[in-house]
Structures are given as structure tokens and as C-alpha cells.
Design an enzyme around this catalytic site. Structure first.
Site, PDB file in Angstrom:
ATOM      1  N   ASP A 199       0.761  -1.082  -0.037  1.00  0.00           N
ATOM      2  CA  ASP A 199      -0.017  -0.027  -0.269  1.00  0.00           C
ATOM      3  C   ASP A 199       0.855   1.260  -0.104  1.00  0.00           C
ATOM      4  OD1 ASP A 199      -2.620  -1.285  -0.105  1.00  0.00           O
ATOM      5  OD2 ASP A 199      -2.592  -1.726   1.966  1.00  0.00           O
TER       6      ASP A 199
ATOM      7  N   ASP B 114      -6.215  -5.119  -5.143  1.00  0.00           N
ATOM      8  CA  ASP B 114      -5.999  -3.700  -4.900  1.00  0.00           C
ATOM      9  C   ASP B 114      -4.790  -3.277  -5.282  1.00  0.00           C
ATOM     10  OD1 ASP B 114      -7.328  -5.485  -3.231  1.00  0.00           O
ATOM     11  OD2 ASP B 114      -7.508  -3.913  -1.564  1.00  0.00           O
TER      12      ASP B 114
HETATM   13  N1  GLY Z   1      -7.066  -2.043   0.116  1.00  0.00           N
HETATM   14  C1  GLY Z   1      -7.884  -2.625   1.066  1.00  0.00           C
HETATM   15  C2  GLY Z   1      -9.310  -2.532   0.859  1.00  0.00           C
HETATM   16  O1  GLY Z   1      -9.696  -1.920  -0.349  1.00  0.00           O
HETATM   17  O2  GLY Z   1     -10.059  -2.572   1.774  1.00  0.00           O
END
Ligand code: GLY
Length: 404
Positions: free
Chosen positions: A120, A181
Site C-alpha cells: 500500500d 488492490d
Molecule cells: N485495499 C484494502 C481495501 O480495499 O479494503
């Protein structure tokens, strides 16, 4: 229709009517930025938590030596991104000044190596320091972004050709695992390649996105949330969920990340399979929308279900469909994606934004973070708020240059 900006729910194909509501985009923007402004006063430099509780954000809890309101986890930069958007939308320097305080703190975080064991870093640094560089040419923010990209590259696993999503690289539970993601974290690497010319970064984007296209997108156009590779041999192993209803279900937000992420990475890699992936994610997402066009938290639920909605997935999908429309080769399809994006956004404005901005600290109500863990169910979320404001920006100012 009272909008001075081009959102309309009336350009549907007759067989598949779009939500038909009158909305005022400029009024929606005014309401949203008023909440961003109020949150500056409420929180100062402290970061809100990932989600609201009863529609109010609390300060991010202290954890692992990082104090109350500290910069940890994957969502703090969505606040910063909203501040940049609000500054661009209004020209009010109070938003820029608050964004710069955050950007300096992201610089500190990466240099202190605090809570960096995650893919992330793309979300975190694209919306904070890369945005500061793009908007203001801030050199220190550029350096911090390059440092964050170096950390992200440490997660690239040869020979699987993927960036590991979560945890320490030696953690057997997470080794060789990536998630849909992560497509949104690639722009940090793309930007770094543009800045430095170092092809390690662009090669990682090409390989990682191709692996996700091949394995995380299923035959029926739905997606796994996460997928495991053998980190030593590179062999693809199996799909699994973390936040969806079950392994074979289609987690709504993951599908929305797929629309936006495949479209955006197609634009930079030129890999036509990624365009195909974005289209297929979009088609499946749209086919599984209920009547008001805001999905249930998992796409196994359809009209008639009392499962919670995930408005954040809808907001991400609006941005993704508008990005897809930009890169779409077929003009009729591009118009279809745009019409659908406008229609979903109209529903969000009419039904999911607080009726009165004072009613919540969130810009967008009724999202779900992680239902299986009973975390942030039917609440506002920082990313839902960010993508709702990005969606409004994209519609009000189609020439807007994204931070990604
Ligand atoms: N990237 C984590 C979520 O979308 O919850």
C-alpha cells in the site's frame, strides 16, 4: 436536472435503464469540501481512523509505538488526497497548507521506516508526496516518493513476478500472495520509472499487472480478492479471499479496483490484455448492480438482499469507468462507460452523501471495510470519501490530471 456539470442519469440503453435522478454536481462538491474543511479544524494534523463509527471519524488509535492520531496503516493518504482535491477545486490555500503538513509527515514516515511492510506504499505515497511533486514541484516530496518506491520494489518476488501484498517477506502466511488492490499501487513505480529512467520499476509493473490479469481475473469476468504464487518456483497456486464473502465470491471493491487498476495500467504498459481485463471487470460489475446502482459489499448479493452496500466500491468504479472511457478504443463503448459512471455517481450524490454535511464527518455514507471481521460495516471510509471527491472532480473538470 440542476447540475451545471455534465452528470445525467438519462443516457441509458433502453434495455438496461440507468438511475434517473436529478443531481447538482456543484452543490455536491460544495457540500463535500465543506466537510473536508471542517475536518481540518476537527483533526488538525492528527489522522482520522480508517472508518467512521456512527458516521463520525475518531482519531486513529495508537498502535505498535505509533501514538494516537499517528500516520500508520494504508488509508491516511486518502485524507491528504482529499485536501489536494479540495485545494484544486476551490483555490483555497488552507487545503494546500494542510496537505503540505501531511506530505511532510509522509516524508518523516518513510525516513523513519515506520509501518512500510506493505504494497500500500503506492496508495500512501501517490496521494501524498507524489501529488505534492505534481502540483507544487516539491523536491523533498519527490525524494520521499522515490524512497517509498524503493521500499515497494523490495517486495517484488522473482521468479513469480509479483509484488507481495502484505506482511514481512518471510511470513509463510503471506509469502507469494498478492491482491487485486495492488493494481492501484503500481503508479508509484510507473512515476519512479518516469523520474529516474530505471527500468526495474517499469518491468515490475509490466510483470505484476500481467500476472494479475492472467490469474486474478476469472473466466466468468469476476475476480479473486487475493492470489498465491509459489515464491520460489513462480508457479501460480490458488485464489483466496480476505474481505469477501467466500473464496469464490466476487468482493465488490476488488472488482472496482480491477476496473480502475487494469485501465490505468493498460495506459502505461500498452498491454492490450489489461484493457480487456478492465472491460471485463466493468461488465461484470455493472451486470451485478442492484436497481440503485450501488453494489452490495459482495457481488454475490443482489436486489432483495438485506446485505450492506459498499458505496466506496461504487465511487471507485465511477473513477475507474471514467478512466476506462479515456483509454477505450471503441467510441460507443467509451460513451457507455461514461454514461454508466455518471449514473452511478448520480445515485451516490442523491442517496449516499449525507443529506446535510453536518450529519457526518464522512463525505459518503454506507461503505463496508471488512464485513467478515465486522470492521467498518455501513460506515464512512477515508477511501470512499476520497474516490467520491475524485469522481466529482473528474465530472466537474474532465481535464483534471490525476495524481496516480
Ligand atoms: N485495499 C484494502 C481495501 O480495499 O479494503
Amino acid at each position: 436536472m440542476t447540475s451545471t456539470s455534465p452528470v445525467s442519469g438519462t443516457t441509458a440503453t433502453p434495455a438496461d435503464p440507468l438511475v434517473d435522478v436529478d443531481v447538482d454536481v456543484d452543490a455536491a462538491i460544495a457540500a463535500a469540501v465543506s466537510t473536508v474543511r471542517r475536518n481540518i479544524a476537527t483533526f488538525g494534523p492528527a489522522y482520522p481512523d480508517d472508518t467512521t463509527v456512527d458516521d463520525r471519524y475518531r482519531q486513529r488509535p495508537a498502535h505498535g509505538g505509533i501514538p494516537l492520531g499517528g500516520n500508520r496503516g494504508w488509508t491516511t493518504s486518502f485524507r491528504t488526497g482529499m485536501l489536494w482535491l479540495a485545494w484544486e477545486l476551490t483555490g483555497d490555500d488552507a487545503y494546500r497548507d494542510a496537505a503540505l503538513v501531511d506530505a511532510a509527515d509522509f516524508d518523516r514516515r518513510v525516513r523513519a521506516e515506520e509501518d512500510l511492510d506493505t504494497h500500500d506504499l503506492g496508495f500512501l505515497y501517490t496521494l501524498s508526496t507524489v501529488a505534492a511533486w505534481r502540483l507544487l514541484g516539491d523536491e523533498q516530496a519527490r525524494d520521499a516518493s522515490l524512497l517509498a518506491a524503493d521500499h515497494l520494489m523490495r517486495r517484488f518476488l522473482e521468479p513469480a513476478g509479483i509484488i507481495q501484498a502484505w506482511g514481512d517477506l518471510s511470513d509463510p502466511a503471506q509469502r507469494g500472495r498478492t491482491i487485486i488492490d495492488s493494481l492501484m499501487n503500481m503508479p508509484l513505480l510507473t512515476w519512479t520509472h518516469e523520474q529516474t529512467g530505471d527500468e526495474r520499476f517499469s518491468d515490475a509493473v509490466v510483470r505484476h499487472t500481467a500476472q494479475l490479469r492472467e490469474h486474478i481475473l476469472r473466466e466468468d469476468d469476476s475476480t479473486f480478492h487475493t492470489f498465491y504464487w509459489d515464491a520460489e518456483t513462480g508457479e501460480p497456486l490458488r485464489g483466496a479471499t480476505e474481505q469477501g464473502a467466500f473464496d469464490e465470491s466476487c468482493w465488490a471493491r476488488g472488482q472496482a479496483w480491477g476496473i480502475y487498476g487494469f485501465a490505468m495500467n493498460y495506459a502505461v504498459t500498452g498491454n492490450a490484455e489489461l484493457l480487456d481485463g478492465a472491460r471485463r471487470c466493468a461488465e461484470y460489475f455493472i451486470r451485478h448492480l442492484p436497481a440503485d446502482e450501488v453494489p452490495f459489499w459482495d457481488l454475490v448479493y443482489t436486489d432483495g438482499s438485506d446485505a450492506p452496500r459498499d458505496s466506496s466500491a461504487a465511487a471507485i468504479a465511477v473513477c475507474g469507468l471514467l478512466e476506462l472511457a479515456k483509454v477505450e478504443k471503441d467510441a460507443a463503448r467509451a460513451a457507455e462507460w461514461t454514461a454508466r459512471a455518471h449514473s452511478i455517481l448520480a445515485s451516490l450524490i442523491a442517496n449516499y452523501a449525507p443529506a446535510n454535511p453536518e450529519d457526518s464527518d464522512a463525505l459518503l455514507l454506507h461503505s463496508v471495510y471488512d464485513l467478515p471481521k465486522d470492521n467498518g460495516v455501513d460506515e464512512g471510509t477515508l477511501w470512499g470519501d476520497y474516490f467520491y471527491l475524485e469522481a466529482l472532480m473528474r465530472v466537474a473538470r474532465p481535464e483534471w490530471r490525476k495524481y496516480w
